[in-house]
Design a protein around this motif. Structure first.
Motif, PDB file in Angstrom:
ATOM      1  N   ASP A  53       0.833  -1.210   0.000  1.00  8.84           N
ATOM      2  CA  ASP A  53       0.000   0.000   0.000  1.00  8.84           C
ATOM      3  C   ASP A  53       0.871   1.266   0.000  1.00  8.84           C
ATOM      4  OD1 ASP A  53      -2.763   1.013   0.030  1.00  8.84           O
ATOM      5  OD2 ASP A  53      -2.194   1.904   1.955  1.00  8.84           O
ATOM      6  N   GLY A  54       1.948   1.230  -0.751  1.00  9.33           N
ATOM      7  CA  GLY A  54       2.818   2.389  -0.880  1.00  9.33           C
ATOM      8  C   GLY A  54       3.812   2.593   0.249  1.00  9.33           C
ATOM      9  N   THR A  55       3.847   1.685   1.200  1.00  9.08           N
ATOM     10  CA  THR A  55       4.741   1.814   2.360  1.00  9.08           C
ATOM     11  C   THR A  55       5.784   0.702   2.338  1.00  9.08           C
ATOM     12  OG1 THR A  55       3.013   2.835   3.717  1.00  9.08           O
ATOM     13  CG2 THR A  55       4.863   1.841   4.877  1.00  9.08           C
ATOM     14  N   LEU A  56       7.028   1.077   2.555  1.00 10.39           N
ATOM     15  CA  LEU A  56       8.115   0.108   2.573  1.00 10.39           C
ATOM     16  C   LEU A  56       8.172  -0.603   3.923  1.00 10.39           C
ATOM     17  CD1 LEU A  56      10.727  -1.124   1.345  1.00 10.39           C
ATOM     18  CD2 LEU A  56      11.962   0.782   2.405  1.00 10.39           C
ATOM     19  N   ILE A  57       8.204  -1.933   3.887  1.00  9.47           N
ATOM     20  CA  ILE A  57       8.436  -2.747   5.074  1.00  9.47           C
ATOM     21  C   ILE A  57       9.772  -3.446   4.863  1.00  9.47           C
ATOM     22  CG2 ILE A  57       7.563  -4.542   6.595  1.00  9.47           C
ATOM     23  CD1 ILE A  57       4.781  -4.096   5.474  1.00  9.47           C
ATOM     24  N   PRO A  58      10.819  -3.043   5.583  1.00 13.29           N
ATOM     25  CA  PRO A  58      12.136  -3.637   5.356  1.00 13.29           C
ATOM     26  C   PRO A  58      12.176  -5.132   5.659  1.00 13.29           C
ATOM     27  CG  PRO A  58      12.322  -1.585   6.590  1.00 13.29           C
ATOM     28  CD  PRO A  58      10.866  -1.948   6.563  1.00 13.29           C
ATOM     29  N   ARG A  59      13.007  -5.840   4.931  1.00 15.23           N
ATOM     30  CA  ARG A  59      13.208  -7.271   5.138  1.00 15.23           C
ATOM     31  C   ARG A  59      13.533  -7.557   6.610  1.00 15.23           C
ATOM     32  NH1 ARG A  59      17.762 -10.362   5.487  1.00 15.23           N
ATOM     33  NH2 ARG A  59      19.061  -8.541   5.020  1.00 15.23           N
ATOM     34  N   GLY A  60      12.899  -8.603   7.151  1.00 15.48           N
ATOM     35  CA  GLY A  60      13.185  -9.026   8.514  1.00 15.48           C
ATOM     36  C   GLY A  60      12.472  -8.245   9.592  1.00 15.48           C
ATOM     37  N   THR A  61      11.599  -7.303   9.213  1.00 11.75           N
ATOM     38  CA  THR A  61      10.837  -6.538  10.199  1.00 11.75           C
ATOM     39  C   THR A  61       9.743  -7.415  10.809  1.00 11.75           C
ATOM     40  OG1 THR A  61      11.177  -4.482   8.980  1.00 11.75           O
ATOM     41  CG2 THR A  61       9.337  -4.526  10.539  1.00 11.75           C
ATOM     42  N   PRO A  62       9.564  -7.401  12.132  1.00 16.30           N
ATOM     43  CA  PRO A  62       8.431  -8.121  12.718  1.00 16.30           C
ATOM     44  C   PRO A  62       7.140  -7.344  12.466  1.00 16.30           C
ATOM     45  CG  PRO A  62       9.643  -6.971  14.438  1.00 16.30           C
ATOM     46  CD  PRO A  62      10.417  -6.764  13.164  1.00 16.30           C
ATOM     47  N   VAL A  63       6.189  -7.988  11.841  1.00 16.04           N
ATOM     48  CA  VAL A  63       4.956  -7.312  11.441  1.00 16.04           C
ATOM     49  C   VAL A  63       3.772  -7.921  12.180  1.00 16.04           C
ATOM     50  CG1 VAL A  63       3.471  -6.647   9.513  1.00 16.04           C
ATOM     51  CG2 VAL A  63       5.941  -6.870   9.157  1.00 16.04           C
ATOM     52  N   LEU A  64       2.941  -7.056  12.726  1.00 17.16           N
ATOM     53  CA  LEU A  64       1.719  -7.451  13.413  1.00 17.16           C
ATOM     54  C   LEU A  64       0.538  -7.397  12.458  1.00 17.16           C
ATOM     55  CD1 LEU A  64       2.281  -5.255  16.577  1.00 17.16           C
ATOM     56  CD2 LEU A  64       2.359  -7.744  16.571  1.00 17.16           C
ATOM     57  N   ALA A  65      -0.336  -8.388  12.558  1.00 14.37           N
ATOM     58  CA  ALA A  65      -1.598  -8.365  11.827  1.00 14.37           C
ATOM     59  C   ALA A  65      -2.610  -7.592  12.665  1.00 14.37           C
ATOM     60  CB  ALA A  65      -2.090  -9.787  11.567  1.00 14.37           C
ATOM     61  N   GLY A  66      -3.027  -6.432  12.172  1.00 15.05           N
ATOM     62  CA  GLY A  66      -3.912  -5.549  12.934  1.00 15.05           C
ATOM     63  C   GLY A  66      -5.380  -5.878  12.706  1.00 15.05           C
ATOM     64  N   TYR A  67      -5.840  -6.976  13.297  1.00 16.01           N
ATOM     65  CA  TYR A  67      -7.198  -7.445  13.048  1.00 16.01           C
ATOM     66  C   TYR A  67      -8.272  -6.463  13.533  1.00 16.01           C
ATOM     67  CZ  TYR A  67      -5.108 -11.974  11.913  1.00 16.01           C
ATOM     68  OH  TYR A  67      -4.369 -12.971  11.338  1.00 16.01           O
ATOM     69  N   SER A  68      -8.080  -5.875  14.703  1.00 17.77           N
ATOM     70  CA  SER A  68      -9.113  -4.973  15.216  1.00 17.77           C
ATOM     71  C   SER A  68      -9.228  -3.720  14.358  1.00 17.77           C
ATOM     72  CB  SER A  68      -8.834  -4.594  16.676  1.00 17.77           C
ATOM     73  OG  SER A  68      -7.605  -3.910  16.806  1.00 17.77           O
ATOM     74  N   ALA A  69      -8.107  -3.259  13.801  1.00 17.99           N
ATOM     75  CA  ALA A  69      -8.140  -2.090  12.921  1.00 17.99           C
ATOM     76  C   ALA A  69      -8.791  -2.434  11.590  1.00 17.99           C
ATOM     77  CB  ALA A  69      -6.729  -1.558  12.706  1.00 17.99           C
ATOM     78  N   ALA A  70      -8.418  -3.562  11.000  1.00 18.10           N
ATOM     79  CA  ALA A  70      -8.973  -3.952   9.709  1.00 18.10           C
ATOM     80  C   ALA A  70     -10.485  -4.118   9.779  1.00 18.10           C
ATOM     81  CB  ALA A  70      -8.317  -5.244   9.226  1.00 18.10           C
ATOM     82  N   GLY A  71     -10.984  -4.570  10.939  1.00 20.48           N
ATOM     83  CA  GLY A  71     -12.415  -4.762  11.091  1.00 20.48           C
ATOM     84  C   GLY A  71     -13.214  -3.485  11.032  1.00 20.48           C
ATOM     85  N   ARG A  72     -12.570  -2.354  11.330  1.00 25.00           N
ATOM     86  CA  ARG A  72     -13.277  -1.070  11.291  1.00 25.00           C
ATOM     87  C   ARG A  72     -12.706  -0.143  10.210  1.00 25.00           C
ATOM     88  NH1 ARG A  72     -15.240   0.870  17.291  1.00 25.00           N
ATOM     89  NH2 ARG A  72     -15.752  -1.177  18.156  1.00 25.00           N
ATOM     90  N   ASP A  73     -12.092  -0.732   9.215  1.00 21.98           N
ATOM     91  CA  ASP A  73     -11.520   0.066   8.130  1.00 21.98           C
ATOM     92  C   ASP A  73     -12.650   0.612   7.254  1.00 21.98           C
ATOM     93  OD1 ASP A  73     -10.118   1.154   6.043  1.00 21.98           O
ATOM     94  OD2 ASP A  73      -9.218  -0.732   5.368  1.00 21.98           O
ATOM     95  N   PRO A  74     -12.833   1.947   7.224  1.00 25.27           N
ATOM     96  CA  PRO A  74     -13.919   2.519   6.406  1.00 25.27           C
ATOM     97  C   PRO A  74     -13.762   2.215   4.925  1.00 25.27           C
ATOM     98  CG  PRO A  74     -13.063   4.143   7.960  1.00 25.27           C
ATOM     99  CD  PRO A  74     -12.118   2.984   7.975  1.00 25.27           C
ATOM    100  N   ALA A  75     -12.525   2.041   4.454  1.00 26.45           N
ATOM    101  CA  ALA A  75     -12.322   1.756   3.036  1.00 26.45           C
ATOM    102  C   ALA A  75     -12.933   0.415   2.652  1.00 26.45           C
ATOM    103  CB  ALA A  75     -10.823   1.755   2.719  1.00 26.45           C
ATOM    104  N   ALA A  76     -13.031  -0.497   3.597  1.00 28.15           N
ATOM    105  CA  ALA A  76     -13.593  -1.819   3.319  1.00 28.15           C
ATOM    106  C   ALA A  76     -15.037  -1.942   3.775  1.00 28.15           C
ATOM    107  CB  ALA A  76     -12.751  -2.891   4.006  1.00 28.15           C
ATOM    108  N   HIS A  77     -15.383  -1.298   4.869  1.00 30.65           N
ATOM    109  CA  HIS A  77     -16.687  -1.522   5.497  1.00 30.65           C
ATOM    110  C   HIS A  77     -17.601  -0.300   5.470  1.00 30.65           C
ATOM    111  CE1 HIS A  77     -15.106  -5.359   6.793  1.00 30.65           C
ATOM    112  NE2 HIS A  77     -14.078  -4.756   7.333  1.00 30.65           N
ATOM    113  N   GLY A  78     -17.165   0.760   4.792  1.00 34.34           N
ATOM    114  CA  GLY A  78     -18.014   1.926   4.627  1.00 34.34           C
ATOM    115  C   GLY A  78     -17.852   2.952   5.728  1.00 34.34           C
ATOM    116  N   PRO A  79     -18.482   4.114   5.556  1.00 34.43           N
ATOM    117  CA  PRO A  79     -18.330   5.206   6.519  1.00 34.43           C
ATOM    118  C   PRO A  79     -18.896   4.897   7.896  1.00 34.43           C
ATOM    119  CG  PRO A  79     -20.027   5.716   4.884  1.00 34.43           C
ATOM    120  CD  PRO A  79     -19.332   4.485   4.407  1.00 34.43           C
ATOM    121  N   ASP A  80     -19.743   3.866   7.997  1.00 35.79           N
ATOM    122  CA  ASP A  80     -20.301   3.479   9.299  1.00 35.79           C
ATOM    123  C   ASP A  80     -19.589   2.255   9.857  1.00 35.79           C
ATOM    124  OD1 ASP A  80     -21.230   1.537   7.584  1.00 35.79           O
ATOM    125  OD2 ASP A  80     -23.248   1.477   8.452  1.00 35.79           O
ATOM    126  N   ALA A  81     -18.317   2.065   9.501  1.00 36.94           N
ATOM    127  CA  ALA A  81     -17.575   0.875   9.920  1.00 36.94           C
ATOM    128  C   ALA A  81     -17.484   0.734  11.430  1.00 36.94           C
ATOM    129  CB  ALA A  81     -16.173   0.900   9.318  1.00 36.94           C
TER     130      ALA A  81
END
Length: 417
Positions: free
Chosen positions: A307-335
């Motif tokens: 999504d246009g952001t660099l994640i360097p090799r070997g970086t520990p990455v968290l899956a942000g499930y609670s954020a994704a669940g309320r993402d307006p881009a996916a679930h609309g303005p009433d997310a």
């Protein structure tokens, strides 16, 4: 690094409600830099579409040999997230090794076996509701629903499925809670991990000597097509994963669903009128208040732009499930609105909260079964159940991994005739 991400967000080891911080981060982009305990630099993927892509990306690994800071010796033994990173098993395996482990587990953890558990889930649910009513009667009508109902249901089910005697279950819950916690000191972390591994090894040894009709015995006996089974460390790691995921996630899911319905009586009314199902409640809770907020870890095996952001090799990455669940881009303005009639987007799941891709949660059908049975029987038995403390006053999980409250005081009210 894309300057949209700005200053790294320091994750609070004490946990707390994640949604306000998630909204601020999402407003800046789908991927955000974060500071993990010990000032270890990491990233979190927050947007629904970015997370979906990341979870199934072929150049993203789970094995901690790709974790740069760990390989460089910058992770202390008592680091609170070390178990997540290094425990042997499905969650830290890649490629053929992951497929081998998952095949061995899935053979013993089939949809048929889960459905066969339904009568036992219903029986245990009814028994625990009796206990919840007794506990409330002994305490001026108020009882902790999390302690008396939301916890013992999934712990009882996973305990029976794995063949773990009831005498072990309280200790397993306490120790797994320590593993999930992000706010405890290094000495506690080391001690809890050692005790948990020793306890699981003791259970595995007992099942090896005296196998039964349970999942642990099946895992011990299971062999892949080449005749290979689970190595001792893999068996303990698999049991650890299944106990933590098998009860902590469902515990939070039931707790969060009860909170949501008590705070949105109009949505509860829709279910009671038949305009939505209890399965709809479960799916909307998974989206709106995911039981896991930030799940560790995945590592890009090369520099990766997401999504246009660099994640360097070997970086520990968290899956942000609670954020994704309320993402307006996916679930609309009433997310951020709890709506049990919310339809899934065409061709897409409503939520990613139980994972996506090769590491999708094997226990998802069991979690959904337990939660839907629990909610239907709870609100049928106690139609006037209500919380006895305002939502902001409920003490939160001491972790930014799990997402829920630590206690849930309720007044069940009179049982339905």
């Amino acid at each position: 690094m894309d300057d949209r991400t700005g200053t790294p967000h320091r994750l609070d080891p004490a946990g707390g409600c994640p949604h306000a911080a998630n909204a601020r981060l999402l407003a800046r982009g789908a991927v955000a830099p974060v500071l993990l305990p010990g000032d270890i630099e990491g990233m979190a993927v927050l947007g629904h579409e970015a997370l979906k892509e990341f979870l199934s990306h072929p150049e993203v690994a789970k094995n901690a040999r790709h974790f740069t800071a760990l390989g460089e010796g910058r992770i202390a033994e008592g680091w609170p997230l070390l178990t997540f990173a290094t425990v042997p098993g499905m969650t830290t395996a890649d490629g053929d090794d992951h497929r081998r482990l998952r095949s061995l587990v899935s053979r013993a953890f089939t949809a048929r076996r889960v459905e066969e558990l339904r009568p036992r889930v219903e029986e245990l649910t009814d028994s625990l509701l009796d206990g919840l009513e007794r506990a409330a009667a002994e305490a001026d009508g108020v009882a902790d629903l999390r302690r008396h109902f939301a916890l013992p249901l999934p712990m009882g089910v996973i305990g029976e499925l794995l063949g773990v005697d009831a005498e072990y279950r309280d200790r397993l819950h306490h120790l797994s809670n320590q593993v999930v916690a992000t706010d405890i000191g290094p000495e506690q972390v080391v001690a809890a991990n050692r005790e948990l591994v020793a306890l699981l090894a003791e259970i595995a040894a007992a099942k090896t000597a005296h196998p039964g009709d349970d999942l642990t015995s099946a895992l011990i006996a299971a062999r892949d097509e080449d005749g290979d089974g689970l190595a001792p460390q893999e068996l303990v790691g698999t049991l650890l994963l299944m106990i933590i995921a098998g009860h902590e996630t469902t515990l939070n899911l039931i707790t969060n669903a009860v909170r949501a319905l008590c705070g949105h009586r109009d949505q509860l009314a829709l279910v009671r009128k038949g305009e939505a199902s209890w399965a709809d409640v479960v799916e909307e809770t998974l989206r709106w208040d995911a039981p896991v907020s930030y799940f560790p870890f995945r590592y890009p095996v090369r520099d990766l732009t997401l999504d246009g952001t660099l994640i360097p090799r070997g970086t520990p990455v968290l899956a942000g499930y609670s954020a994704a669940g309320r993402d307006p881009a996916a679930h609309g303005p009433d997310a951020d609105r709890f709506d049990v009639t919310r339809p899934a987007r065409p061709g897409a799941a409503r939520t990613l909260s139980l994972g996506h891709g090769a590491h999708y949660c094997l226990g998802a059908p069991l979690a959904r079964l337990e939660a839907s049975v629990a909610l239907e029987r709870l609100f049928t038995r106690f139609p006037h159940l209500q919380l006895t403390a305002p939502e902001p006053e409920l003490p939160r999980h001491s972790s930014f991994v799990g997402n829920s409250v630590h206690v849930l005081p309720v007044r069940p009210g009179a049982s339905a005739p």
